[in-house]
Design an enzyme around this catalytic site. Structure first.
Site: not given
Ligand SMILES: NC(=O)c1ccc[n+]([C@@H]2O[C@H](COP(=O)([O-])OP(=O)(O)OC[C@H]3O[C@@H](n4cnc5c(N)ncnc54)[C@H](O)[C@@H]3O)[C@@H](O)[C@H]2O)c1
Length: 264
Positions: A170, A174
């Site tokens: 994740y 990002k």
């Protein structure tokens, strides 16, 4: 402010009347809140999401709340499918005449210790959060360049700024948005287009609950100087600003909405 390629004269700050705004992930959470913010400023809002059922429900809520707004459209699309995304943006331009604003809020999370993270999970997260965002940015940018105006806002995360346990995929997805958005800002800036990211702390949406529900979430709040998580409307307000005519000189920026969590 006079009428120009950037749009008609504006009666109030952050007025989005006449704008067409596309929100990926608009069926839920932050995406729906952003769409609500746009509708409140008079924009025509297009929700784009892979979940057809929740998409229609969210669109119905928005239409009910903004019967006199610029209109609400809903499009089923999986952002991992480049051709489908391009066709979706093309269909939006064909129907509404333009795409002025793109917000990439479609996203997924899965938490695993880095030494147990499977290649499949890594690929899933990167393909939605980073590659899917690229697909939508590219499809929209082509039309925005022709129009000479555009606003792109990509939803990153506090996890792009600091390491969080079990957030390897994740966080990488990002952080990747910073590189993508910087390139968009540099290359598209001369065409009247801005591209920025927003990095929120936890918001208790479906995705937020998946990662932070429970005692570790309560403990995390104590690490945030504001001692709480963010609300969807607090993120939406920032997206509305970055999407406005007034934010024309904010390009390539990242706005942290994290109550100070990532202060170094
Ligand atoms: N909630 C948080 O704590 C938090 C914090 C920081 C950043 N974010 C980011 O904000 C964005 C929105 O998250 P949220 O909290 O609203 O989550 P959410 O789960 O409520 O909404 C995400 C939406 O994305 C859609 N989606 C997922 N994969 C898709 C795909 N392949 N194609 C099209 N649509 C797809 C889902 O159907 C869902 O409607 C995400 O990018 C997330 O990473 C969330």
């Amino acid at each position: 402010m006079s009428a120009s390629a950037s749009g008609p004269a504006r009666a109030r700050l952050f007025d989005l009347t006449g704008r067409v705004a596309v929100v990926t992930g608009g069926a839920s959470g932050l995406g729906e809140a952003v769409a609500r913010g746009f509708a409140g400023q008079g924009a025509t809002v297009v929700l784009a999401d892979r979940d057809a059922e929740r998409l229609e429900a969210a669109a119905a809520r928005l239409r009910a709340d903004h019967p006199d707004g610029g209109g609400v459209d809903a499009r089923t699309v999986d952002v991992t499918d480049a051709a489908a995304v391009d066709a979706c943006i093309g269909a939006i331009v064909a129907e509404h005449g333009r795409v002025d604003i793109l917000v990439n809020s479609a996203g997924v999370v899965a938490l695993d210790p880095v030494d147990e993270l499977s290649p499949e999970t890594w690929e899933t997260i990167l393909s939605v959060n980073l590659t899917g965002t690229f697909h939508a940015c590219q499809a929209a940018a082509r039309r925005m360049k022709e129009a000479g105006f555009g606003r792109i806002v990509n939803i990153a995360s506090q996890a792009a700024h600091v390491a969080l346990d079990q957030h390897a995929a994740y966080g990488a997805s990002k952080s990747g948005l910073f590189g993508l958005t910087a390139s968009l800002a540099r290359e598209l800036g001369p065409h009247g287009i801005t591209a920025n990211t927003i990095s929120p702390t936890v918001v208790m949406t479906d995705l937020g609950k998946q990662a932070w529900d429970g005692p570790h979430g309560e403990a995390h709040k104590e690490q945030i100087p504001a001692r709480r998580f963010a609300e969807p409307e607090e993120v939406a307000a920032a997206v509305v600003y970055l999407s406005s005519t007034e934010a024309a000189m904010v390009n390539g920026a990242d706005l942290r909405i994290d109550g100070g969590f990532t202060i170094v």
